[in-house]
Design a protein around this motif. Sequence first.
Motif, PDB file in Angstrom:
ATOM      1  N   ARG A 113       0.727  -1.329  -0.003  1.00 39.27           N
ATOM      2  CA  ARG A 113       0.013  -0.083   0.116  1.00 39.27           C
ATOM      3  C   ARG A 113       0.789   1.230   0.077  1.00 39.27           C
ATOM      4  N   ARG A 114       2.070   1.083  -0.330  1.00 38.95           N
ATOM      5  CA  ARG A 114       2.961   2.290  -0.524  1.00 38.95           C
ATOM      6  C   ARG A 114       3.516   2.549  -1.776  1.00 38.95           C
ATOM      7  N   LEU A 115       3.570   3.591  -2.278  1.00 38.22           N
ATOM      8  CA  LEU A 115       4.239   4.036  -3.886  1.00 38.22           C
ATOM      9  C   LEU A 115       5.476   4.682  -3.830  1.00 38.22           C
ATOM     10  N   GLY A 116       6.602   4.219  -4.034  1.00 30.00           N
ATOM     11  CA  GLY A 116       7.751   4.923  -4.137  1.00 30.00           C
ATOM     12  C   GLY A 116       8.100   5.339  -5.817  1.00 30.00           C
ATOM     13  N   TYR A 117       8.479   6.519  -5.771  1.00 27.38           N
ATOM     14  CA  TYR A 117       8.615   6.966  -7.158  1.00 27.38           C
ATOM     15  C   TYR A 117       9.772   8.002  -7.337  1.00 27.38           C
ATOM     16  N   VAL A 118      10.673   8.006  -8.424  1.00 33.05           N
ATOM     17  CA  VAL A 118      11.415   8.875  -8.720  1.00 33.05           C
ATOM     18  C   VAL A 118      11.234  10.051  -9.715  1.00 33.05           C
ATOM     19  N   TYR A 119      11.244  11.153  -9.563  1.00 34.83           N
ATOM     20  CA  TYR A 119      10.705  12.286 -10.158  1.00 34.83           C
ATOM     21  C   TYR A 119      11.734  13.462 -10.304  1.00 34.83           C
ATOM     22  N   THR A 120      11.544  14.303 -11.238  1.00 35.85           N
ATOM     23  CA  THR A 120      12.204  15.512 -11.362  1.00 35.85           C
ATOM     24  C   THR A 120      11.072  16.698 -11.562  1.00 35.85           C
ATOM     25  N   LEU A 121      11.659  17.946 -11.435  1.00 34.44           N
ATOM     26  CA  LEU A 121      10.946  18.947 -11.173  1.00 34.44           C
ATOM     27  C   LEU A 121      11.047  20.000 -12.364  1.00 34.44           C
ATOM     28  N   PRO A 122      10.099  20.681 -12.788  1.00 33.51           N
ATOM     29  CA  PRO A 122      10.343  21.565 -14.319  1.00 33.51           C
ATOM     30  C   PRO A 122      11.520  22.350 -14.091  1.00 33.51           C
ATOM     31  N   GLY A 123      12.539  22.582 -15.154  1.00 38.00           N
ATOM     32  CA  GLY A 123      13.832  23.384 -15.052  1.00 38.00           C
ATOM     33  C   GLY A 123      14.656  22.675 -14.305  1.00 38.00           C
ATOM     34  N   SER A 124      14.661  21.541 -13.785  1.00 37.70           N
ATOM     35  CA  SER A 124      15.808  20.673 -12.960  1.00 37.70           C
ATOM     36  C   SER A 124      15.915  19.375 -13.588  1.00 37.70           C
ATOM     37  N   SER A 125      17.226  18.995 -13.636  1.00 34.68           N
ATOM     38  CA  SER A 125      17.374  17.699 -14.063  1.00 34.68           C
ATOM     39  C   SER A 125      17.891  16.731 -12.979  1.00 34.68           C
ATOM     40  N   GLU A 126      17.725  17.405 -11.716  1.00 37.97           N
ATOM     41  CA  GLU A 126      18.125  16.520 -10.319  1.00 37.97           C
ATOM     42  C   GLU A 126      16.840  15.303 -10.028  1.00 37.97           C
ATOM     43  N   ARG A 127      17.206  14.134  -9.834  1.00 38.52           N
ATOM     44  CA  ARG A 127      16.185  13.459  -9.564  1.00 38.52           C
ATOM     45  C   ARG A 127      16.089  13.165  -7.973  1.00 38.52           C
ATOM     46  N   ARG A 128      14.681  13.143  -7.720  1.00 38.15           N
ATOM     47  CA  ARG A 128      14.391  13.041  -6.286  1.00 38.15           C
ATOM     48  C   ARG A 128      13.624  11.783  -6.042  1.00 38.15           C
ATOM     49  N   ALA A 129      13.388  11.426  -4.950  1.00 36.67           N
ATOM     50  CA  ALA A 129      12.762  10.251  -4.331  1.00 36.67           C
ATOM     51  C   ALA A 129      11.461  10.610  -3.263  1.00 36.67           C
ATOM     52  N   ALA A 130      10.395   9.793  -3.721  1.00 38.00           N
ATOM     53  CA  ALA A 130       9.185  10.178  -2.879  1.00 38.00           C
ATOM     54  C   ALA A 130       8.678   8.808  -2.380  1.00 38.00           C
ATOM     55  N   LEU A 131       7.721   8.955  -1.092  1.00 37.88           N
ATOM     56  CA  LEU A 131       7.099   7.664  -0.782  1.00 37.88           C
ATOM     57  C   LEU A 131       5.638   8.071  -0.444  1.00 37.88           C
ATOM     58  N   TRP A 132       5.070   7.599  -1.114  1.00 39.87           N
ATOM     59  CA  TRP A 132       3.345   8.006  -0.720  1.00 39.87           C
ATOM     60  C   TRP A 132       2.676   6.709  -0.382  1.00 39.87           C
ATOM     61  N   ASP A 133       1.911   7.058   0.780  1.00 42.78           N
ATOM     62  CA  ASP A 133       1.090   5.926   1.411  1.00 42.78           C
ATOM     63  C   ASP A 133      -0.293   6.239   1.107  1.00 42.78           C
ATOM     64  N   LEU A 134      -0.745   5.257   0.486  1.00 44.65           N
ATOM     65  CA  LEU A 134      -2.168   5.315  -0.345  1.00 44.65           C
ATOM     66  C   LEU A 134      -3.004   5.145   0.774  1.00 44.65           C
ATOM     67  N   SER A 169      10.194  -2.581  -0.357  1.00 51.11           N
ATOM     68  CA  SER A 169       9.573  -3.885   0.360  1.00 51.11           C
ATOM     69  C   SER A 169       8.662  -3.258   1.408  1.00 51.11           C
ATOM     70  N   ASP A 170       8.264  -4.280   2.004  1.00 48.90           N
ATOM     71  CA  ASP A 170       7.144  -3.916   3.112  1.00 48.90           C
ATOM     72  C   ASP A 170       7.913  -3.257   4.216  1.00 48.90           C
ATOM     73  N   ARG A 171       8.951  -3.610   4.485  1.00 44.42           N
ATOM     74  CA  ARG A 171       9.738  -2.788   5.430  1.00 44.42           C
ATOM     75  C   ARG A 171      10.919  -1.822   5.416  1.00 44.42           C
ATOM     76  N   TYR A 172      11.334  -1.961   4.012  1.00 42.93           N
ATOM     77  CA  TYR A 172      12.612  -1.046   3.576  1.00 42.93           C
ATOM     78  C   TYR A 172      12.395  -0.082   2.196  1.00 42.93           C
ATOM     79  N   LEU A 173      13.086   0.818   2.162  1.00 43.45           N
ATOM     80  CA  LEU A 173      13.164   1.793   0.804  1.00 43.45           C
ATOM     81  C   LEU A 173      14.588   1.942   0.652  1.00 43.45           C
ATOM     82  N   VAL A 174      15.013   1.302  -0.637  1.00 44.23           N
ATOM     83  CA  VAL A 174      16.335   1.200  -1.103  1.00 44.23           C
ATOM     84  C   VAL A 174      16.500   2.273  -2.236  1.00 44.23           C
TER      85      VAL A 174
END
Length: 518
Positions: free
Chosen positions: A138-159, A181-186
């Motif tokens: 029930r958690r969604l992890g994703y890698v994203y960038t913001l407009p005007g930036s090439s820096e990749r960031r990580a986020a975690l979303w608890d649905l 995994s159910d316990r870890y974010l790598v």
Amino acid sequence: MQVTYGQISSDGEGDIDENQKDALAAGRSHHDIIGSLPLELVVLLVEYLDEIDIVRSQRVSKRWYEIFSCETIIQNVLFRTLAVLGRETTNVAAVNAMTYFRWHHGLKSARPVKKVLLPWPDDDGLKPRVWKMMYCSRRLGYVYTLPGSSERRAALWDLETGNRLTQIDTDNMSLDAIRLSDRYLVLILSDGIDTVLEVWEIHRPLRLENRRKKRFSSRLSRLSVDKDKVFIFTDAVGSRLQPIKVWDLRSDQVRMVGTLSAKTSLWHADADEDMLVTFEFYWSTYRLEVQQNKWSLTDGELVDRRNFCLQQFYDESRLGLAKSVDGWRRSYGRKTVSQLIKDGYTTMHIMYDYAIDRLSLRWIDCDEPINFLIHADECGFLGPRIIYRWTHEHMGVAVLNTATGTATVHPNQLDMRQVNAYNLMGARPPFELRHQGTSEPMDRYARVFGDQEVFGVANEGGTYLQLWFFNPDFVPDLPDTEPVRPVENWNNHQLAISSSGPFDFDEFNGSFSQRISR
């Protein structure tokens, strides 16, 4: 009266109460073949029925309702349903059986309890551009960038709660990918020289604690997490063998454990018994030769090696099926499943059951291609026997059911708002959609993820996320969601075998729960 289930053996048979036999025998009719059969024989017949057949049979007559509402029959079907869902729970009340039946039917027929469309949450008031996604528990992890930036960031979303963690610290290193995994974010990071793994423990309410890091000089080719162990497959310069390293998060020690061949397409890790099982496939003219290796995670030694032929092949079109896609692998307790592909027509589904040390496969052949463009983010394992694959040719979802060996395409699943998002469409869509200012077709593909409860469709650079909820007991009320309005008439075409049509569980759901408890 609350009815609970006892233990069911692997062949689906259970103990039949003598009172049940007498009650059912008293209502037998000379004109009713099913009603005149002993309950033991009816139980054997139920082996060939699914949950839809059971519910429909209950509607035939009062007599049939008594038979097919019998605890032994319901628990027989429920046992098989839970196995498909990848659930090991056996003590389930009869009044809750309909929840699992409806859940299973929704997965097989791509009919979720609810579909919603929502924009990706803003970060600092800016719309993110999402590149990679991982979903678990029930958690969604994703890698994203913001407009005007090439820096990749990580986020975690608890649905489940709607809480999010953004801009997770990467110590100014480049973020390549994530694992969840159910316990870890790598986080898989790079400083330009070495690969750095950063592991966070996930706690509820959503927060990250106890960060740990390890540095590796070799490039990582594959990575997976099983309980408290991280399995790391690295590339060796000038060799086709990939060293296997295991990072034990409890002791914070890294151990070398054997090697992995380039022909390895399946591996299973059992952290409880400290064992790693790998399989190497060798294709010959009429058979598939398999080498199975068992490695001890305690000392890194090879415990056992055996060679066997898995199955005879007489169809030349299946020869040479040796291409695997990294990421098309998922573990469910003591079972691990993976898929090999040859082209858009043929898929081989492989399952390994560690409990009985058995490797099995199932072919899924299609008359028309599901997808010629294969990528790990285009496949979602929604159970050990149900896989959803995005198909560009139909702009929809192909449901691969390995229990029946069939594939069903459900076309036209994108929302018009997703279509209008500039970067959303898949490669070479079935209509002319071109890049602005060019004549080249777009080369983006849809990204999917999911498990038994949730299936999601987004894509590289997309601004919207479509979520399908299958578990009737997990339909969260997320902010900014809207109903999905799919685009129609792109390609109203299905592959050779499809489901038998929609079945309305809502009509029967209430009465079933009331009657089964009488």
